[in-house]
Design an enzyme around this catalytic site. Sequence first.
Site, PDB file in Angstrom:
ATOM      1  CD  GLN A  77      -3.121  -0.518   0.086  1.00 32.15           C
ATOM      2  OE1 GLN A  77      -3.274   0.491  -0.276  1.00 32.15           O
ATOM      3  NE2 GLN A  77      -3.730  -1.589  -0.449  1.00 32.15           N
ATOM      4  CB  SER A  78       3.920   2.133  -1.729  1.00 34.67           C
ATOM      5  OG  SER A  78       4.850   3.129  -1.935  1.00 34.67           O
TER       6      SER A  78
END
Length: 341
Positions: A77-78
């Site tokens: 979830q960057s």
Amino acid sequence: MNNILDKFPRTQIVHAPTPLEHMPNLSKHFGDYNLYVKRDDCTGLGMGGNKARQLEFYFGEALAQGCDTILITGAVQSNYMRMAAAFARKCGMDCHLQLEDRVPDKPAEYHNSGNVTLYKVYGATLHHYPDGEDEEGADKQLKEIADSLVNQGKKPYIIPLTLSETPKGALGYVAAAFELDQQFKEQKLNPAAIIVASGSSYTHTGLLTGLRLVDNQVPVIGACVRRDAVQQKARVHQCAQYLCNNLLDTSGDLKTLIDDADVLVEDFCLDGGYGKITDQTKNAIQLLAHNEGLLSDPVYSGKAFACAFGLIEQGRFQQGDDIVIIHTGGTPALFAYNSIF
């Protein structure tokens, strides 16, 4: 002082200056304090966030070198990878994203929603790296992917994870510091502290360095999001050394520009590690939403707000103090934590 950045290639896309807003309801909630938020969730591209400022300098160099493909690695979830994909498309480039498994035992929603959905919307090519705590290994695999792209006739540019490369991304927050200093003067603010999420340390280090370059001595407190305070303090020092020596040509002045007492970090809001969330951060996210209508993510900005609120509750500030929190964006990641809320 702004011209110190002029020698670096830059692709300016950020909607700047981002607002510096008073938060009257939260200020009232905590008593006689004046809370402000620097709205770097409003940088414009790809649903906004602090990474846009950093990417301006990486993409500036990539385009100057004639590159046609960007490679970057990060957590599943960057926010960084989401914004890199948006930036790449804006610049007419292809994008390869490498997803590291930094947060184990997460449900399917974590791997299939939030930023991951946006990677797919942008049409990025996705790769996977199984170890979330091996920065050198992750960068090495990126290099292998880049080599294969070269063999296909592409010209790739790698945005590195480790500090083995010069941290050009920190330049974005040197520029942001100049912007923020000007806003303080315009609004007649003399903050007791600025609080910012500290992970890669580029945002934290750039902000601290930029403020000191304009002789603004406001304390900058990093809220640890990945490492404990001892490890993170060392990383900020290392990044500052690279930034000042290799980029800003201030090596002779580094010790007078940033000393040990300048590097402030707090890890009571770490919540057990990167991407993990306990009631402390959850409550901070909900307190912000209920009082100001603002959304923050569980990984970065939510922990910065949790840190700020915790420091107030610990009595670390004087009543009447101005306190500034950097909102680094990351809102899409909220959807990957749906079950917690």
